[in-house]
Design a protein around this motif. Structure first.
Motif, PDB file in Angstrom:
ATOM      1  N   SER A 122       2.671 -17.103   0.477  1.00 32.68           N
ATOM      2  CA  SER A 122       3.461 -15.872   0.601  1.00 32.68           C
ATOM      3  C   SER A 122       4.942 -16.188   0.761  1.00 32.68           C
ATOM      4  O   SER A 122       5.791 -15.496   0.209  1.00 32.68           O
ATOM      5  CB  SER A 122       2.967 -15.067   1.791  1.00 32.68           C
ATOM      6  OG  SER A 122       3.047 -15.832   2.958  1.00 32.68           O
ATOM      7  N   ASP A 123       5.252 -17.256   1.501  1.00 30.95           N
ATOM      8  CA  ASP A 123       6.645 -17.682   1.666  1.00 30.95           C
ATOM      9  C   ASP A 123       7.376 -17.806   0.345  1.00 30.95           C
ATOM     10  O   ASP A 123       8.500 -17.356   0.175  1.00 30.95           O
ATOM     11  CB  ASP A 123       6.664 -19.087   2.289  1.00 30.95           C
ATOM     12  CG  ASP A 123       6.755 -19.022   3.774  1.00 30.95           C
ATOM     13  OD1 ASP A 123       6.392 -17.971   4.299  1.00 30.95           O
ATOM     14  OD2 ASP A 123       7.190 -20.002   4.379  1.00 30.95           O
ATOM     15  N   ILE A 126       7.892 -14.558  -1.491  1.00 30.19           N
ATOM     16  CA  ILE A 126       9.000 -13.813  -0.903  1.00 30.19           C
ATOM     17  C   ILE A 126      10.326 -14.402  -1.375  1.00 30.19           C
ATOM     18  O   ILE A 126      11.265 -13.678  -1.708  1.00 30.19           O
ATOM     19  CB  ILE A 126       8.891 -13.847   0.630  1.00 30.19           C
ATOM     20  CG1 ILE A 126       7.746 -12.953   1.064  1.00 30.19           C
ATOM     21  CG2 ILE A 126      10.185 -13.397   1.279  1.00 30.19           C
ATOM     22  CD1 ILE A 126       7.293 -13.173   2.462  1.00 30.19           C
ATOM     23  N   LEU A 136      13.100  -5.797  -1.736  1.00 30.65           N
ATOM     24  CA  LEU A 136      11.668  -5.895  -2.004  1.00 30.65           C
ATOM     25  C   LEU A 136      11.075  -7.084  -1.277  1.00 30.65           C
ATOM     26  O   LEU A 136       9.992  -6.991  -0.691  1.00 30.65           O
ATOM     27  CB  LEU A 136      11.414  -6.053  -3.500  1.00 30.65           C
ATOM     28  CG  LEU A 136      11.538  -4.791  -4.329  1.00 30.65           C
ATOM     29  CD1 LEU A 136      11.030  -5.060  -5.726  1.00 30.65           C
ATOM     30  CD2 LEU A 136      10.745  -3.676  -3.699  1.00 30.65           C
ATOM     31  N   LEU A 138      12.097  -8.427   1.369  1.00 32.01           N
ATOM     32  CA  LEU A 138      12.032  -8.135   2.802  1.00 32.01           C
ATOM     33  C   LEU A 138      10.844  -7.225   3.107  1.00 32.01           C
ATOM     34  O   LEU A 138      10.141  -7.416   4.102  1.00 32.01           O
ATOM     35  CB  LEU A 138      13.344  -7.481   3.244  1.00 32.01           C
ATOM     36  CG  LEU A 138      13.524  -7.313   4.743  1.00 32.01           C
ATOM     37  CD1 LEU A 138      13.415  -8.655   5.431  1.00 32.01           C
ATOM     38  CD2 LEU A 138      14.854  -6.667   5.050  1.00 32.01           C
ATOM     39  N   ILE A 139      10.605  -6.262   2.223  1.00 36.74           N
ATOM     40  CA  ILE A 139       9.452  -5.374   2.431  1.00 36.74           C
ATOM     41  C   ILE A 139       8.164  -6.186   2.438  1.00 36.74           C
ATOM     42  O   ILE A 139       7.291  -5.988   3.283  1.00 36.74           O
ATOM     43  CB  ILE A 139       9.367  -4.293   1.330  1.00 36.74           C
ATOM     44  CG1 ILE A 139      10.501  -3.292   1.497  1.00 36.74           C
ATOM     45  CG2 ILE A 139       8.035  -3.558   1.389  1.00 36.74           C
ATOM     46  CD1 ILE A 139      10.457  -2.154   0.524  1.00 36.74           C
ATOM     47  N   ILE A 140       8.057  -7.131   1.508  1.00 37.08           N
ATOM     48  CA  ILE A 140       6.840  -7.932   1.460  1.00 37.08           C
ATOM     49  C   ILE A 140       6.679  -8.722   2.748  1.00 37.08           C
ATOM     50  O   ILE A 140       5.605  -8.770   3.352  1.00 37.08           O
ATOM     51  CB  ILE A 140       6.869  -8.871   0.240  1.00 37.08           C
ATOM     52  CG1 ILE A 140       6.893  -8.048  -1.036  1.00 37.08           C
ATOM     53  CG2 ILE A 140       5.654  -9.790   0.241  1.00 37.08           C
ATOM     54  CD1 ILE A 140       7.025  -8.876  -2.276  1.00 37.08           C
ATOM     55  N   SER A 141       7.777  -9.318   3.186  1.00 32.20           N
ATOM     56  CA  SER A 141       7.714 -10.109   4.408  1.00 32.20           C
ATOM     57  C   SER A 141       7.310  -9.236   5.593  1.00 32.20           C
ATOM     58  O   SER A 141       6.472  -9.619   6.417  1.00 32.20           O
ATOM     59  CB  SER A 141       9.073 -10.748   4.648  1.00 32.20           C
ATOM     60  OG  SER A 141       9.135 -11.305   5.909  1.00 32.20           O
ATOM     61  N   MET A 142       7.903  -8.045   5.675  1.00 29.56           N
ATOM     62  CA  MET A 142       7.572  -7.162   6.790  1.00 29.56           C
ATOM     63  C   MET A 142       6.133  -6.681   6.699  1.00 29.56           C
ATOM     64  O   MET A 142       5.444  -6.549   7.722  1.00 29.56           O
ATOM     65  CB  MET A 142       8.529  -5.968   6.802  1.00 29.56           C
ATOM     66  CG  MET A 142       9.900  -6.337   7.306  1.00 29.56           C
ATOM     67  SD  MET A 142      11.167  -5.170   6.804  1.00 29.56           S
ATOM     68  CE  MET A 142      10.688  -3.755   7.712  1.00 29.56           C
ATOM     69  N   THR A 143       5.688  -6.409   5.471  1.00 33.21           N
ATOM     70  CA  THR A 143       4.305  -5.981   5.312  1.00 33.21           C
ATOM     71  C   THR A 143       3.356  -7.060   5.817  1.00 33.21           C
ATOM     72  O   THR A 143       2.399  -6.782   6.539  1.00 33.21           O
ATOM     73  CB  THR A 143       4.016  -5.680   3.839  1.00 33.21           C
ATOM     74  OG1 THR A 143       4.990  -4.781   3.358  1.00 33.21           O
ATOM     75  CG2 THR A 143       2.651  -5.070   3.666  1.00 33.21           C
ATOM     76  N   LEU A 144       3.667  -8.298   5.459  1.00 32.43           N
ATOM     77  CA  LEU A 144       2.812  -9.396   5.909  1.00 32.43           C
ATOM     78  C   LEU A 144       2.853  -9.543   7.421  1.00 32.43           C
ATOM     79  O   LEU A 144       1.900  -9.984   8.041  1.00 32.43           O
ATOM     80  CB  LEU A 144       3.266 -10.710   5.258  1.00 32.43           C
ATOM     81  CG  LEU A 144       2.907 -10.833   3.794  1.00 32.43           C
ATOM     82  CD1 LEU A 144       3.571 -12.044   3.187  1.00 32.43           C
ATOM     83  CD2 LEU A 144       1.403 -10.927   3.634  1.00 32.43           C
ATOM     84  N   ARG A 145       3.965  -9.158   8.015  1.00 30.33           N
ATOM     85  CA  ARG A 145       4.079  -9.212   9.465  1.00 30.33           C
ATOM     86  C   ARG A 145       3.265  -8.080  10.093  1.00 30.33           C
ATOM     87  O   ARG A 145       2.625  -8.257  11.121  1.00 30.33           O
ATOM     88  CB  ARG A 145       5.557  -9.084   9.838  1.00 30.33           C
ATOM     89  CG  ARG A 145       5.860  -8.581  11.206  1.00 30.33           C
ATOM     90  CD  ARG A 145       6.028  -9.715  12.181  1.00 30.33           C
ATOM     91  NE  ARG A 145       6.079  -9.203  13.538  1.00 30.33           N
ATOM     92  CZ  ARG A 145       5.030  -9.161  14.333  1.00 30.33           C
ATOM     93  NH1 ARG A 145       3.874  -9.608  13.925  1.00 30.33           N
ATOM     94  NH2 ARG A 145       5.136  -8.705  15.555  1.00 30.33           N
TER      95      ARG A 145
END
Lengths: 294, 885
Positions: A122-123, A126, A136, A138-145
């Motif tokens: 995922s890293d 992102i 986008l 950032l959204i992916i990173s936040m979603t994964l969080r």
């Protein structure tokens, strides 16, 4: 060394996957298909033997067979007649061969993807998205969080509200109570998410000129591999577009498998698909050498 | 030098009767560490938030806040986000990204630092805060204490001059709290950062603070150097003394004048030594003898582990609890205390051993009381507890009234449970459990984050319960609470009970794991373990317990949410009807055009040149669609973006034009020049060309933090749903959540939620050649749901949404994915193959559609309601302009 390819810059890896997947999806020259399939399988085997073997025998080969069987049932082109189906349509040798070829093609693509899932964590995804669209990524990173946070709360809420394993209930009532519980956790979660937005703003989100930090470096190996991937794959693309080693299935199977251009295609393909393995092997050799020197 | 100066700061929430803060003036010097104390509801949080404009609440503000002589509210955002750091008590919610290194870098990315700079600062910060060990890990894997330290580090990386901490340790256990506070001290001493900290846990922070501010009912009642604060409070007779550490409270009731107030436990001990240099302590009153009526619960030889190859968490535990007994389980983290509670209430099953609880009803109050909040108001949350009971409506109401009076929440009945303070939430959750008449009550850290008032209130409710014959098992790190209220204390260590005694004996024999009053009175008194007992030994009489009065706290925190009424955005219907018609017609024409263009439908165009006809067949419906959706999309977007009249950014115009031109060209070029693999190429390219403009428009308009958070939250709901219902076949609420997202927030958010949640969920389930198709299909469904429901073309009613969900999944999602499988396996595009692949897909599609319908049936209304509340509460919908910048 196993992690050599994994540790490259994600851009290099992405370029590799893009090239091999696009080519495997679109070239139906039989020897190319075999080479691509073998190359993909070899890479997967090198990284995760157990999983790949299971994948090959449980999924990849049966699917290939299935597609090979289905194709002649729905495709009646081709000149070499074999027999009639009960409902009157003819089955042709060409359709069968084409089915086998397309079965292997999609299997190759699946294999590449299973290799990709192993390498592109995922890293890296992102990071790649961050190149195109920082918001986008950032959204992916936040979603994964958020996902594990939400799931943990959901599990907790289920347990606390007594929807555990202990109760023996029907599927419907279980699903109903699960959905209700889900909805309960949602409100808690949404309330909290606004605090996250405040924390973002508090740390300066929304200022002009946001950058995307990448912990990945671009090293010499990336440069070399990238240029190799680009030159090899563009050569293959040229061969494909100019139809110099064209192979056709309909109306009759025709194509030269041993022309100089075809041979060139094989060599280029082989080098391309084996790049990750070769790079890992080379790094391994360097390590060995350095031990010997001591 | 003055770092921060407040003069005459007042604040009230919109439409609230009284001010939260009134006329507060103080100044803090450069490099000072100042403690802010007061009961919850006294306005501490609001005050701290007002010192950081970006987190300042909406409302009326008067007076000024100066940072280095400059008005803080006129500082540019870049300045104030860099110079003022803020860490709040919610450990989880402040973390933004999924990786530790990314969290650290986040602030610097926002400031626009280059890679080189970030790399350097991230590494030195990680080293300073000791987070190198977990630098590469997921944030999720960290413990609570580590997470809060990460929060601190990722604020400190921006080199703030002022650090504001709002009860930063209230969610941490004592050991984690200790290491957090020592880092705060290090920051203050070594870096000279000015710190203002609000805390309930004063034992550790007071000795290192230079000054103490006391807030009472929104007024600053004390502003003293730490050495003088006790005298000041004593002189005022302030109730806030209840918040002070035990040794200060002992001094308060014992000191006869002359000796200075102790500020550390060590000083407290020497104070007591001095006090008893000339006299002898009074002998302590005996512990209450209690009689129990038989066993309530018996655990025999319990063994538990999480998975077959993991270590035992509970190993051979034996425990028996009498009826009406209050026992307390204490011990370090990971000793298995919470696990034991879940075993007792049946949430987890031991693999060996026996639990005998007879017919008793066991209820569990989790650490996070909000997990029990099911209703929109406190009252409806409480009513939910009685849904199963056979009582009449009046009896139920009477019962709710009685219990809420006991728990002192009767004034909160119409509030939303999420708007309450931590203490009020705890009491509400407790009330909900009490309505279900527990025989055994399990409490997990009930006093976490509570102020002295609420702690006392909670304790009195628990005492009343025990008198009533209820058995209580408490897990707590709060040793003083345990010592004062438990009948028996049990030490847990590595899954076993290693010691058990009544509190006096238990804490007298422990030497590290003991209460502060015991530690300071050791060797001086026999076995006094609580503050009250020490005071008794000093004075020979029990301290008068001050009456608890929570009613004069102005609790305005929630007023803002209640005061703001929903302004439902009902659009003009007439104009949108023809648009919808146009959209449907355009969609139908487009499908025809594509099928014709790709020669699936074989029709001869009326005249030459053929390709122009085909070109037109695709581009004309696209223009129709664009015309239909252009206004829908713009109007339906509920995010408060920019002034409405502003022209769309150049980027978005270019993006949409590009896609309008590119799609037909792709189809045309593809069908004309490509032979073998044209369908794969065409479909992939068309999908990309449809999706990319969305992404670019989104990126180009620089979305606000709240938008990003909402979209990620929605995505994670969709995916967590897919994970949560993984065990149940084909019950995938992903599409349902996407539809709700679109219906609530509009077409663009619907599209983003759909496309991104598919992409991210494939990180868990494996990417494949199907990823773009899934993204496209889910995005399209979200988009259409937004265009239809948010704008009011279709009513946002349950049956309509359910029907839409069913059709959308069956026709759109199923259709696109089946088409994808035809293309991916290189099957010829003829009637037979399409029929075959659709036929094999349809059974699963029907199950999927039914499950979406099912989920929408239960989820759509409550979730839309919740999303509306969020929109209103946090100002995401356009409303009358607020006073905030």
């Amino acid at each position: 060394m196993k992690d050599a390819f994994y540790k490259l810059n994600p851009l290099t890896e992405f370029l590799f996957f893009f090239a091999v997947i696009a080519l495997s999806m679109t070239i139906n020259q039989p020897v190319f298909i075999i080479l691509a399939y073998a190359g993909a399988a070899a890479n997967c085997l090198f990284y995760n033997k157990k999983k790949t073997i299971a994948f090959l025998f449980r999924f990849s080969l049966p699917m290939t067979a299935l597609i090979a069987v289905i194709n002649p049932l729905i495709n009646h082109e081709g000149m070499t007649f074999m027999f009639y189906l009960p409902w009157g349509n003819p089955v042709t040798l060409e359709a069968l061969l084409y089915g086998v070829a397309s079965g292997f093609m999609i299997s190759t693509v699946m294999l590449w993807f299973s290799f990709l899932n192993e390498i592109m964590t995922s890293d890296k995804l992102i990071y790649l998205f961050g190149r195109i669209s920082p918001s986008l990524s950032l959204i992916i990173s936040m979603t994964l969080r958020f996902i594990p946070r939400f799931s943990a709360k959901y599990r907790e809420a289920r347990a606390v509200n007594g929807i555990g394993e202990s109760k023996e209930a029907g599927v419907i009532s279980k699903a109903t109570s699960s959905v209700k519980c889900f909805s309960m956790v949602i409100s808690r979660f949404l309330e909290g998410s606004i605090e996250t937005a405040d924390s973002m703003k508090g740390r300066g989100y929304g200022l002009k000129g946001r950058t995307a930090y990448a912990k990945y470096r671009f090293r010499a190996a990336d440069f070399v591999l990238m240029s190799l991937i680009i030159s090899l794959s563009s050569a293959v693309v040229v061969l494909r577009i100019t139809r110099l080693c064209h192979f056709r299935y309909f109306p009759s199977v025709k194509g030269e498998l041993l022309s100089p251009f075809s041979l060139a295609l094989y060599v280029l393909t082989l080098i391309l698909v084996l790049l990750p393995l070769a790079y890992s092997a080379e790094e391994g050799l360097i390590w060995k050498k350095s031990r010997l020197a001591v | 030098m003055e770092k921060i100066a407040l003069s005459g700061l007042s604040f009230s929430y919109p439409q609230a009767e009284s001010a939260v803060l009134s006329d507060i003036s103080f100044s803090v010097e450069q490099g000072e560490l100042v403690v802010l104390c007061g009961f919850s509801g006294s306005g501490k949080s609001t005050l701290l938030k007002l010192l950081k404009p970006s987190s300042a609440p909406h409302g009326e503000r008067e007076g000024s806040v100066l940072l280095d002589g400059q008005d803080i509210y006129s500082l540019p955002q870049r300045e104030q986000s860099r110079r003022i750091g803020f860490v709040s008590q919610s450990v989880e919610r402040q973390l933004v990204t999924d990786k530790v290194w990314h969290e650290l870098a986040f602030g610097l990315e926002n400031l626009g630092c280059d890679n080189q700079m970030i790399r350097r600062r991230v590494s030195e910060t990680a080293a300073f805060f000791g987070i190198e060990d977990y630098f590469d890990r997921s944030v999720e894997e960290l413990s609570g204490g580590q997470k809060q330290i990460l929060n601190l580090a990722s604020v400190m990386i921006m080199e703030p001059e002022v650090l504001l901490l709002d009860e930063p340790t209230s969610q941490l256990d004592p050991i984690a709290a200790g290491s957090f506070l020592s880092l705060v001290q290090k920051i203050n001493l070594e870096l000279g950062v000015t710190v203002i900290i609000a805390e309930h846990r004063l034992e550790e922070i007071l000795p290192i603070a230079s000054r103490v501010f006391v807030l009472e009912n929104g007024r600053l009642t004390a502003d003293e150097a730490t050495e003088n604060i006790a005298e000041k409070l004593k002189a005022d007779g302030s109730r806030v003394f209840a918040e002070m550490p035990s040794f200060m409270r002992i001094w308060n009731s014992v000191d006869e004048g002359g000796s200075p107030c102790p500020l550390t436990a060590a000083q407290g001990r020497s104070f007591l030594k001095d006090f008893f240099s000339k006299r002898k302590p009074f002998p302590l009153y005996p512990e209450e003898k209690r009689k129990y009526e038989g066993k309530a619960l018996e655990l025999k030889n319990i063994w538990f582990r999480y998975s077959r190859d993991s270590e035992d968490v509970i190993s051979g535990l034996e425990l028996s609890v009498e009826k009406g007994e209050h026992i307390a389980l204490i011990g370090g983290n990971g000793a298995g205390k919470t696990t034991l509670l879940s075993i007792i209430c049946g949430m987890k099953k031991p693999y060996k051993g026996k639990i005998e609880a007879g017919e008793s009803r066991i209820l569990f109050l989790p650490q996070d009381p909000t997990l029990l909040f099911s209703g929109k108001t406190v009252h409806s949350t409480l009513s939910d507890a009685l849904t199963a009971s056979a009582l009449s409506q009046e009896e139920k109401q009477a019962k709710i009234r009685k219990i809420s009076c006991i728990c002192k929440i009767e004034k909160l009945m119409n509030r939303h449970p999420f708007d309450l303070s931590g203490g009020e939430q705890q009491l509400t959750a407790l009330a909900k459990l009490l309505l279900q008449k527990p025989d055994i009550l399990l409490l997990d850290e009930p006093t976490k984050g509570l102020d002295a008032n609420h702690k006392a209130l909670l304790a009195s409710v628990i005492e009343a319960l025990i008198k009533d014959g209820v058995t209580v098992i408490t897990v707590s790190h709060d040793l003083e609470y345990v010592a004062a209220h438990a009948h028996r204390c049990l030490m847990m260590f590595r899954g076993e009970i290693t010691a058990e005694d009544p509190p006096r004996r238990f804490f007298s024999e422990n030497c590290f794991y003991s209460t502060i009053p015991r530690r300071i009175s050791k060797d001086i008194m026999d076995c006094a373990v609580t503050t009250d007992e020490v005071i008794y030994c000093c004075k020979g009489e029990k301290p008068k317990s001050k009456p608890i009065d929570l009613n004069d706290d102005p609790q305005n925190t929630a007023a803002r949410a209640e005061s703001v009424r929903s302004s439902s955005a009902s659009g003009k219907k007439s104009s949108s009807v023809w648009r919808a018609v146009l959209a449907f017609a355009g969609g139908a024409c487009l499908i025809f055009g594509v099928l014709w263009g790709t020669e699936i439908i074989k029709l001869k165009p009326p005249c030459e040149p053929y390709f122009l006809w085909k070109f037109a067949a695709v581009i004309i419906p696209l223009i129709m669609l664009a015309a239909a959706f252009s206004k829908l999309v713009k109007a339906s977007d509920s995010f408060d973006k920019r002034p409405a009249k502003q022209k769309p950014s150049r980027r978005s115009v270019i993006a949409s034009t590009v896609s309008l031109i590119a799609v037909p060209i792709t189809i045309f070029v593809g069908t004309t020049f490509l032979q073998d693999q044209k369908y794969i190429f065409i479909s992939l390219l068309v999908m990309l060309e449809c999706m990319l403009p969305f992404f670019f428009i989104f990126e180009g308009r620089k979305p606000k933090a709240r938008e990003l958070v909402i979209i990620s939250a929605l995505c994670s709901l969709a995916i967590a749903g897919r994970l949560a219902f993984f065990a149940l076949p084909q019950i995938k609420p992903l599409i349902a959540v996407v539809i709700i997202a679109g219906a609530s927030f509009g077409a663009e958010t619907g599209f983003m939620t759909g496309a991104l949640s598919m992409l991210v969920s494939n990180i868990y389930f494996g990417q494949g050649p199907w990823t773009p198709w899934q993204m496209f299909a889910a995005g399209a469904i979200g988009f259409i749901a937004g265009a239809l429901f948010c704008r009011g073309v279709l009513p946002r009613k349950r049956p309509v949404i359910c029907a839409f969900g069913f059709i959308a999944v069956l026709a759109l999602y199923g259709g696109i994915m089946n088409f994808a499988s035809v293309i991916l396996v290189h099957a010829p595009l003829n009637r037979a193959s399409i029929f075959l692949y659709f036929a094999q897909g349809i059974p699963l599609d029907i199950v999927h559609a039914l499950s979406t319908l099912f989920v929408l049936f239960f989820l759509s209304e409550p979730m839309l309601e919740k999303l509306d509340r969020i929109k209103i509460k946090y100002g995401l919908v356009k409303q009358k302009p607020t006073s905030q910048n």
